[in-house]
Design a protein around this motif. Sequence first.
Motif, PDB file in Angstrom:
ATOM      1  N   MET A   1       0.838  -1.199   0.000  1.00  0.00           N
ATOM      2  CA  MET A   1       0.000   0.000   0.000  1.00  0.00           C
ATOM      3  C   MET A   1       0.873   1.248   0.000  1.00  0.00           C
ATOM      4  O   MET A   1       1.861   1.326   0.716  1.00  0.00           O
ATOM      5  N   SER A   2       0.477   2.217  -0.816  1.00  0.00           N
ATOM      6  CA  SER A   2       1.222   3.467  -0.887  1.00  0.00           C
ATOM      7  C   SER A   2       0.247   4.627  -0.805  1.00  0.00           C
ATOM      8  O   SER A   2      -0.274   5.093  -1.808  1.00  0.00           O
ATOM      9  N   LEU A   3      -0.018   5.064   0.421  1.00  0.00           N
ATOM     10  CA  LEU A   3      -0.937   6.179   0.626  1.00  0.00           C
ATOM     11  C   LEU A   3      -0.178   7.384   1.155  1.00  0.00           C
ATOM     12  O   LEU A   3       0.652   7.250   2.068  1.00  0.00           O
ATOM     13  N   PRO A   4      -0.440   8.572   0.626  1.00  0.00           N
ATOM     14  CA  PRO A   4       0.194   9.774   1.157  1.00  0.00           C
ATOM     15  C   PRO A   4      -0.352  10.088   2.543  1.00  0.00           C
ATOM     16  O   PRO A   4      -1.432   9.618   2.932  1.00  0.00           O
ATOM     17  N   VAL A 112      -0.127  22.891  -7.227  1.00  0.00           N
ATOM     18  CA  VAL A 112      -0.837  22.158  -6.174  1.00  0.00           C
ATOM     19  C   VAL A 112       0.127  21.745  -5.064  1.00  0.00           C
ATOM     20  O   VAL A 112      -0.195  21.829  -3.870  1.00  0.00           O
ATOM     21  N   HIS A 113       1.322  21.354  -5.447  1.00  0.00           N
ATOM     22  CA  HIS A 113       2.329  20.975  -4.447  1.00  0.00           C
ATOM     23  C   HIS A 113       2.779  22.174  -3.609  1.00  0.00           C
ATOM     24  O   HIS A 113       3.265  21.992  -2.479  1.00  0.00           O
ATOM     25  N   SER A 114       2.596  23.380  -4.118  1.00  0.00           N
ATOM     26  CA  SER A 114       3.047  24.574  -3.399  1.00  0.00           C
ATOM     27  C   SER A 114       2.360  24.740  -2.050  1.00  0.00           C
ATOM     28  O   SER A 114       2.913  25.362  -1.137  1.00  0.00           O
ATOM     29  N   LEU A 118      -2.378  17.246  -3.266  1.00  0.00           N
ATOM     30  CA  LEU A 118      -2.043  16.064  -4.046  1.00  0.00           C
ATOM     31  C   LEU A 118      -2.629  16.180  -5.448  1.00  0.00           C
ATOM     32  O   LEU A 118      -3.703  16.772  -5.641  1.00  0.00           O
ATOM     33  N   VAL A 119      -1.944  15.578  -6.416  1.00  0.00           N
ATOM     34  CA  VAL A 119      -2.453  15.520  -7.781  1.00  0.00           C
ATOM     35  C   VAL A 119      -2.558  14.063  -8.206  1.00  0.00           C
ATOM     36  O   VAL A 119      -1.565  13.332  -8.211  1.00  0.00           O
ATOM     37  N   PHE A 120      -3.775  13.641  -8.543  1.00  0.00           N
ATOM     38  CA  PHE A 120      -4.016  12.330  -9.130  1.00  0.00           C
ATOM     39  C   PHE A 120      -4.420  12.547 -10.580  1.00  0.00           C
ATOM     40  O   PHE A 120      -5.239  13.426 -10.875  1.00  0.00           O
ATOM     41  N   HIS A 121      -3.873  11.753 -11.475  1.00  0.00           N
ATOM     42  CA  HIS A 121      -4.187  11.915 -12.896  1.00  0.00           C
ATOM     43  C   HIS A 121      -4.776  10.635 -13.456  1.00  0.00           C
ATOM     44  O   HIS A 121      -4.278   9.539 -13.193  1.00  0.00           O
ATOM     45  N   ASP A 122      -5.867  10.753 -14.248  1.00  0.00           N
ATOM     46  CA  ASP A 122      -6.462   9.546 -14.802  1.00  0.00           C
ATOM     47  C   ASP A 122      -5.827   9.184 -16.136  1.00  0.00           C
ATOM     48  O   ASP A 122      -5.519  10.034 -16.961  1.00  0.00           O
ATOM     49  N   VAL A 123      -5.585   7.893 -16.310  1.00  0.00           N
ATOM     50  CA  VAL A 123      -4.893   7.383 -17.495  1.00  0.00           C
ATOM     51  C   VAL A 123      -5.596   6.128 -18.000  1.00  0.00           C
ATOM     52  O   VAL A 123      -6.264   5.419 -17.247  1.00  0.00           O
ATOM     53  N   THR A 124      -5.425   5.866 -19.288  1.00  0.00           N
ATOM     54  CA  THR A 124      -6.025   4.670 -19.885  1.00  0.00           C
ATOM     55  C   THR A 124      -4.987   3.754 -20.531  1.00  0.00           C
ATOM     56  O   THR A 124      -5.319   2.634 -20.915  1.00  0.00           O
ATOM     57  N   THR A 125      -3.741   4.230 -20.656  1.00  0.00           N
ATOM     58  CA  THR A 125      -2.684   3.424 -21.262  1.00  0.00           C
ATOM     59  C   THR A 125      -1.376   3.634 -20.509  1.00  0.00           C
ATOM     60  O   THR A 125      -1.236   4.578 -19.720  1.00  0.00           O
ATOM     61  N   GLY A 136       5.357  14.365 -12.323  1.00  0.00           N
ATOM     62  CA  GLY A 136       5.458  14.419 -10.871  1.00  0.00           C
ATOM     63  C   GLY A 136       4.161  14.250 -10.103  1.00  0.00           C
ATOM     64  O   GLY A 136       4.077  14.661  -8.941  1.00  0.00           O
ATOM     65  N   VAL A 137       3.144  13.625 -10.724  1.00  0.00           N
ATOM     66  CA  VAL A 137       1.876  13.453 -10.018  1.00  0.00           C
ATOM     67  C   VAL A 137       2.057  12.524  -8.816  1.00  0.00           C
ATOM     68  O   VAL A 137       2.975  11.705  -8.770  1.00  0.00           O
ATOM     69  N   ASP A 138       1.153  12.651  -7.858  1.00  0.00           N
ATOM     70  CA  ASP A 138       1.212  11.853  -6.635  1.00  0.00           C
ATOM     71  C   ASP A 138       0.493  10.516  -6.783  1.00  0.00           C
ATOM     72  O   ASP A 138       0.720   9.596  -5.989  1.00  0.00           O
TER      73      ASP A 138
END
Length: 320
Positions: A1-4, A112-114, A118-125, A136-138
Motif C-alpha cells: 500500500m502506498s498512501l500519502p 498544487v504541491h506549493s 495532491l495531484v491524481f491523474h487519470d490514465v487509460t494506457t 510528478g503526479v502523486d
Amino acid sequence: MSLPALLEQRLRLPVVAAPMFLVSTPELVLACSNAGIVGSFPALNQRDSAGFRAWLDEIEAGLMAGAAPYAVNLIVHHSNPRLQADLAICVEKQVPIIITSLGTVREVVDAVHSYGGLVFHDVTTRRHAEKAAEAGVDGLIAVAAGAGGHAGTWSPFALVSEIRQFFDKTLLLAGCLNHGHEILAAQMLGADLAYLGTRFIATRQSNADTPYKQMILDAKAADIVHTPAVSGVPASFMRQSLEAAGYDLKRLTDKADVNYGEKLKPISDEAKAWKTVWSAGQGVGDISDLPTVEELVKRLDNEYRAALQRASQLGQRWPR
C-alpha cells in the motif's frame, strides 16, 4: 500500500467517488466525504469560476469533524478556457486533492504541491501513465475497460501490472466496481484505492435526473457503447440514451467508421451533449437500487470486511 499522509488513517474505506460531469455536486461530495470516502466533483460542473468558488466554500462549511478529504477535477486541455482561473482558486482555497484529466502539465502539479495538495491523474494506457509520472503526479487513476466516462480499453490486469513496473506511488483503479469484495480485488491487483463512478450516480444525493438513474437500474453491460462520437474522446454511454439523442448506433459500432466524432469538442458543446447522452460503465447490470450515500458506504464497508475474512481463509483450502 502506498498512501500519502493526507489520506493515511483518514478513510473509512479505500474508495474515491469519481468526479462525474453534471452529476457530482456539493451535496454528493459532502455525503461521500462525511461518510468516510473521498468525494469529488468537476470544476466545470459550475458554469463559471465564481460559482466554482462558491461551491468550494459550501463544501468547506459542510465538512464534519473527521471527514475524508475531497477532490476537484480539472480538465488540463486547451479546450478548457477556465483552467488557469480555476487552478488559481484551488491554490487559494488549498483544495486537498486535484484530479487532472486530458493532459498533465508540470506547472499544474507544482502549483498544487506549493500548498501541500495532491495531484491524481487519470490514465487509460501505459504511455499516458508514463507522461503523468514524469510530470510528478502523486497518484495515477487506471481507468480500465468497462469503466464509465472517458474509459480505456485495457484489462485492469494488464493496465495495473504495466503501471506498477515503473510507478510506486498511489494507484487507483476504475472499472465496474460496485461491491466491497471488488474494492478488495482492486487492492489485490496492486491498486491502493478503488475509484467508483457509476455506482454513485445511482444514489439519492446524485444530481442525475430521475430518468438517468432509472436507465442505470434498467441497463445491462451489453447496453454500454464505447465511442468518441459524443465528445471526440472515447467514452462509455448507455445505448438507450444514444438512441434517444438520435445517434446512429450502426455507425457507432462500425469499427470501419473510426472518424465518427474523433475531434475533442469545445467544453460548451460537450456539456450540451452529456446533458442528454448519459454515461455509465459496464457495471450497470449489477446496480438495482438507489440508496443514500451513507447507506451505500455502510454496505460497501460490510462487504469489504466480509471479503477480508474470506480472503484470510483461502490459504487453508490450498495447503502447500
